[in-house]
Design an enzyme around this catalytic site. Structure first.
Site, PDB file in Angstrom:
ATOM      1  CE  LYS A  59      -4.491 119.009 -55.024  1.00 30.90           C
ATOM      2  NZ  LYS A  59      -3.372 119.667 -54.289  1.00 30.90           N
ATOM      3  CE1 TYR A  91      -6.797 121.243 -57.067  1.00 29.48           C
ATOM      4  CE2 TYR A  91      -8.582 119.528 -56.857  1.00 29.48           C
ATOM      5  CZ  TYR A  91      -7.658 120.569 -56.288  1.00 29.48           C
ATOM      6  OH  TYR A  91      -7.813 120.642 -55.079  1.00 29.48           O
TER       7      TYR A  91
END
EC number: 1.-.-.-
Length: 320
Positions: free
Chosen positions: A171, A167
């Protein structure tokens, strides 16, 4: 870092503007996501707003136009942009978290062989964002509108988060996309920015899950606080650019214009713009000689001003 003051009066009237927002589901209990919060703000300001998601909101939002869409599908996204045609404000907000924080670290085997981790997050958090930005840019250029693209990133894209390596990596990547495109899209009358939320109460992170964090003193934000930062990023003005790129001079930085190439960190009740100070600090962590070489390479390859395009003679399937 620059602390910002943003409130509803910071958003101008948006009559005549059309916005597209990905992933805006309402969840049981009255909570709402960041994208829906941004959509509501724009509706209140008079914009026409399209919400793209796999599932229709469980309650009606007056004025909101829903389009069922799998954001990981290029053809599905393209059909939506073809239908809407003139898009002024585009928000790449769809995102998913690690199903299990430990999954990347686990040694899960199948018949004695280590299994590949689930990388569906890359499809949603990165590939879909790349596709959305490309389609939004194409639409804005084709219809010659003053466009704004805003990406929902994460604080984990600015600082490491060991509990969510995949994750966090996605980002980091979308913030890198903003940094890469900000000097290009602005010449096409399109801005690109991002918002990097810290812990936010949404459907992915409901209020009850926030209690242990709050008890430990961790600051959290409601979804509408972050949604306001998204809309602000699409309409704000700036008194200087983030940085000079390629053949641009340091004097070019002082040009006033639309908010562009910036990242707003939302934490608790504070908004902080991080890109300008990050850019200013670059000489400290690269060193003067290294930075000079970087700027020289940028200038040589700056295709906006006749730079050299580097191409390989090898077939694409042989590129490293």
């Amino acid at each position: 870092m620059s602390t910002l003051t943003i409130d509803p009066t910071s958003i101008p009237p948006l009559e005549g503007k059309t916005a597209v927002v990905t992933a805006t589901p309402l969840v049981p209990g009255g909570a709402s996501g960041i994208g829906l919060a941004a959509a509501k703000i724009m509706l209140q300001k008079g914009a026409t707003v399209y919400a793209l998601d796999r599932q229709e909101p469980i309650e009606a939002v007056p004025g909101l136009k829903f389009r069922r869409c799998d954001v990981t599908s290029w053809s599905a996204l393209r059909e939506v942009f073809d239908e809407i045609q003139q898009v002024h404000l585009a928000f790449a907000n769809a995102g998913i978290c690690d199903k299990s924080p430990e999954s990347y670290y686990d040694d899960v085997c199948d018949n004695g062989n280590l299994q590949e981790p689930d990388y569906s997050m890359i499809d949603v958090n990165l590939k879909a964002v790349l596709n959305f930005v490309k389609l939004a840019r194409h639409s804005m250029r084709r219809h010659q509108v003053q466009g704004s693209i805003v990406i929902t990133a994460s604080s984990t894209g600015l600082v490491p988060e060991q509990s969510a390596p995949v994750y966090s990596s996605t980002k980091f990547a979308v913030i890198g996309l903003v940094r890469t495109l900000r000097s290009v899209l602005i010449q096409e009358n399109i801005t690109i920015n991002a918002v990097a939320p810290f812990v936010t109460t949404t459907g992915m992170a409901p209020a009850e899950a926030m209690v242990p964090l709050k008890n430990l003193g961790v600051q959290t934000s409601p979804a509408d606080f972050v949604g306001l930062a998204l809309v602000y990023s699409a309409v704000a003005r700036q008194t200087r650019r983030v940085e000079a790129y390629g053949k641009e001079t340091e004097e070019d930085i002082l040009e006033h214009g639309r908010w562009n190439g910036r990242v707003i960190l939302t934490l608790g009740d504070k908004y902080t713009e991080v890109e300008e100070e990050f850019s200013k600090s670059r000489p400290l962590w690269t060193g003067g000689e290294v930075l000079q070489s970087i700027r020289l390479q940028q200038a040589v390859l700056d295709f906006r001003h006749g730079g050299v395009a580097i191409k390989s003679n090898r077939p694409s399937n042989q590129l490293n």
